[in-house]
Design an enzyme around this catalytic site. Structure first.
Site, PDB file in Angstrom:
ATOM      1  N   TYR A  29       0.846  -1.188   0.000  1.00 57.77           N
ATOM      2  CA  TYR A  29       0.000   0.000   0.000  1.00 57.77           C
ATOM      3  C   TYR A  29       0.882   1.238   0.000  1.00 57.77           C
ATOM      4  O   TYR A  29       1.833   1.336   0.775  1.00 57.77           O
ATOM      5  CB  TYR A  29      -0.899   0.008   1.241  1.00 57.77           C
ATOM      6  CG  TYR A  29      -1.787   1.222   1.354  1.00 57.77           C
ATOM      7  CD1 TYR A  29      -2.800   1.449   0.423  1.00 57.77           C
ATOM      8  CD2 TYR A  29      -1.623   2.141   2.388  1.00 57.77           C
ATOM      9  CE1 TYR A  29      -3.634   2.566   0.530  1.00 57.77           C
ATOM     10  CE2 TYR A  29      -2.450   3.257   2.498  1.00 57.77           C
ATOM     11  CZ  TYR A  29      -3.456   3.457   1.564  1.00 57.77           C
ATOM     12  OH  TYR A  29      -4.263   4.565   1.672  1.00 57.77           O
ATOM     13  N   ASP A  69       9.236   2.922  -0.168  1.00 54.03           N
ATOM     14  CA  ASP A  69       8.175   3.565   0.595  1.00 54.03           C
ATOM     15  C   ASP A  69       8.372   3.202   2.062  1.00 54.03           C
ATOM     16  O   ASP A  69       7.992   2.124   2.506  1.00 54.03           O
ATOM     17  CB  ASP A  69       6.809   3.114   0.084  1.00 54.03           C
ATOM     18  CG  ASP A  69       5.669   3.793   0.838  1.00 54.03           C
ATOM     19  OD1 ASP A  69       5.962   4.552   1.785  1.00 54.03           O
ATOM     20  OD2 ASP A  69       4.500   3.555   0.469  1.00 54.03           O
ATOM     21  N   LYS A  80       3.893   9.124   8.744  1.00 52.36           N
ATOM     22  CA  LYS A  80       3.689   8.530  10.065  1.00 52.36           C
ATOM     23  C   LYS A  80       4.660   9.105  11.113  1.00 52.36           C
ATOM     24  O   LYS A  80       4.490  10.250  11.504  1.00 52.36           O
ATOM     25  CB  LYS A  80       3.701   7.005   9.950  1.00 52.36           C
ATOM     26  CG  LYS A  80       2.565   6.551   9.002  1.00 52.36           C
ATOM     27  CD  LYS A  80       2.178   5.111   9.031  1.00 52.36           C
ATOM     28  CE  LYS A  80       0.840   4.913   8.313  1.00 52.36           C
ATOM     29  NZ  LYS A  80       0.918   4.231   7.049  1.00 52.36           N
TER      30      LYS A  80
HETATM   31  C1  LIG Z   1       0.270   4.730   5.669  1.00 50.45           C
HETATM   32  C2  LIG Z   1       1.038   4.476   4.451  1.00 50.45           C
HETATM   33  C3  LIG Z   1       0.962   5.320   3.339  1.00 50.45           C
HETATM   34  C4  LIG Z   1      -0.031   6.452   3.261  1.00 50.45           C
HETATM   35  O1  LIG Z   1       0.207   7.432   4.197  1.00 50.45           O
HETATM   36  P1  LIG Z   1      -1.004   8.446   4.571  1.00 50.45           P
HETATM   37  O2  LIG Z   1      -0.371   9.414   5.505  1.00 50.45           O
HETATM   38  O3  LIG Z   1      -2.066   7.590   5.197  1.00 50.45           O
HETATM   39  O4  LIG Z   1      -1.467   9.057   3.313  1.00 50.45           O
HETATM   40  C5  LIG Z   1       1.808   5.099   2.286  1.00 50.45           C
HETATM   41  N1  LIG Z   1       2.685   4.082   2.299  1.00 50.45           N
HETATM   42  C6  LIG Z   1       2.783   3.235   3.341  1.00 50.45           C
HETATM   43  C7  LIG Z   1       3.798   2.141   3.311  1.00 50.45           C
HETATM   44  C8  LIG Z   1       1.951   3.387   4.433  1.00 50.45           C
HETATM   45  O5  LIG Z   1       2.027   2.519   5.447  1.00 50.45           O
END
Ligand SMILES: *Cc1c(COP(=O)(O)O)cnc(C)c1O
Length: 438
Positions: free
Chosen positions: A152, A247, A275
């Site tokens: 994701y 990511d 985060k």
């Molecule tokens: C949470 C998450 C996102 C998205 O971040 P948001 O602040 O919710 O838009 C993207 N990549 C990873 C790996 C994530 O865990």
């Protein structure tokens, strides 16, 4: 001071609050993972958080293993972070002009993550990945991107294909509203499938702008990368001039202060963060090689902007959080507690005769109800979601708040004590014992 205890006040106020919310917001929530869709019932409405605990509006308190889905590595309402936010707020909450704190946070990020030479601050992880993809396309002049099923990367159109937990639980891996033109430029492969990488790059490596991945996956439950897979990715992207994007929105400052890349020994071209970097406020970042980052406007021509980017409160929270993590380095402590928790949870499942796999890196882990190793989305998808739902609700009644989906990693904080961890293992033992019959 709160101590762990079973939820004893019922959930009626939360039920009523959810009923009201459902008339006002789609599904009653502002982000689908909160709706408890994967475990049934209604979500718990939270009144406050303190250290490792959440308190709901009925008055129950829980040991929190979501931590706002990752950010709260120092626990809720850490006094130093709250103080930084309050002091910043008194000086004004947004200017739309540069501030010194933006450079301070940028410096902390660059010092922490060696592959990041320059960085741009944004307001969410979604914005970070979306912008990194645009940058990769703009810098290479290519259109195709590669992602992995079950990873994701936020909800930008081109990345909302085979996108892990939330999408999987809704049964819509490809969201309505994403055009076929958009998804045509996104190539989806299975995680850890080294042969597929080689085949793809043999065939069309020179058309691929970027490969984006979670270097350690949290969003289909915790899945570790095979080292050959990572090495192949690095080698093939480098040879074909493709931008390799890690990511690290979830793993950055979580599995190590320097991110998963420092533990895995691979240097990506770009890294996305979110985060933890915002210390619980809305902030994300993308950064990497200087020559790539200098394509971003106004240094270069790739457009990306934000009214609230580098927001004074968010940068204050981020700076306070990163400095505490850098100076106190809770990572050894987290590793010890994580080892104990992982061992305790799998022993509890073992004792109850429940087939399972425990997969972990640092203070993020998943107990899969499955009888095989989970290496990719097809294997993750075989996990027993019904058993997970019963486990989840059983733990809630014992005052333990786990992620509300089999396909999420749990997180805990430096404020979780060894006693809290033992309480959690004990609760899991009791809950799993009642599940073994099913
Ligand atoms: C949470 C998450 C996102 C998205 O971040 P948001 O602040 O919710 O838009 C993207 N990549 C990873 C790996 C994530 O865990």
């Amino acid at each position: 001071m709160l101590t762990p205890a079973p939820a004893q006040f019922g959930f009626e106020k939360s039920r009523q609050a959810f009923e009201r919310a459902c008339t006002l917001m789609p599904g009653g929530v502002n982000s689908p993972a909160r709706a408890f869709g994967a475990v049934g019932g209604h979500p718990l409405f939270i009144q406050r958080g303190t250290g490792p605990f959440l308190v709901d509006i009925d008055g129950n308190h829980y040991l929190d293993y979501i931590g706002s889905w990752g950010p709260m590595i120092l626990g809720h309402a850490h006094p130093v972070v709250i103080d930084a936010i309050q002091k910043a707020a008194e000086q004004g909450t947004s200017f739309g002009a540069p501030t010194g704190r933006e450079s301070e946070l940028a410096q902390l990020i660059i010092d922490a993550i060696p592959s990041v030479e320059k960085v741009r601050l944004v307001s969410s992880g979604t914005e970070a990945t979306m912008s990194a993809i645009r940058l990769a396309r703009g810098a290479t002049g290519r259109e195709k991107i590669v992602k992995f099923a079950g990873n994701y990367h936020g909800h930008a159109d081109s990345l909302l294909v085979a996108a892990g937990s939330s999408a999987a639980n809704l049964g819509v891996p490809d969201s309505p509203g994403v055009t076929s033109g958009t998804s045509r430029d996104t190539i989806v492969l299975d995680y850890n499938d080294t042969a597929a990488i080689n085949r793809l790059f043999d065939e069309m490596g020179n058309q691929i702008a970027a490969v984006i991945l979670e270097p350690v996956v949290g969003n289909m439950g915790l899945v570790l990368p095979d080292s050959q897979f990572l090495l192949t990715l690095r080698k093939r992207t480098e040879a074909s001039g493709t931008v390799l994007i890690f990511d690290e929105v979830m793993t950055g400052f979580r599995v190590a202060y320097s991110g998963a890349q420092s533990r895995l020994g691979i240097k990506p071209d770009l890294t996305t963060l979110g985060k933890i970097v915002g210390g619980g406020l809305p902030l994300g970042a993308y950064g990497g090689r200087r020559d790539l980052m200098d394509h971003v406007l106004p240094a270069g021509k790739v457009f990306q902007a934000g009214t609230l980017s580098g927001n004074p409160l968010a940068t204050a929270a981020g700076i306070a959080t990163l400095k505490l993590l850098r100076d106190q380095s809770p990572y050894d402590y987290l590793e010890q507690q994580a080892q104990r928790l992982a061992t305790g949870l799998s022993e509890a499942a073992q004792a109850a005769g429940v087939p399972h796999r425990m997969q972990r890196m640092g203070s993020m882990m998943t107990l899969f109800f499955i009888d095989e190793d989970v290496v990719d989305w097809p294997s993750a998808a075989k996990a027993d979601r019904k058993k997970f739902a019963a486990y989840f609700w059983g733990l809630v009644r014992h005052g333990v708040y786990m992620p509300c989906s089999q396909f999420e990693a749990l997180f805990f904080s430096a404020t979780h004590t060894p006693e809290h961890i033992e309480y959690t293992i004990d609760a899991a033992k009791k809950v799993l014992a009642t599940l073994s019959a099913t």
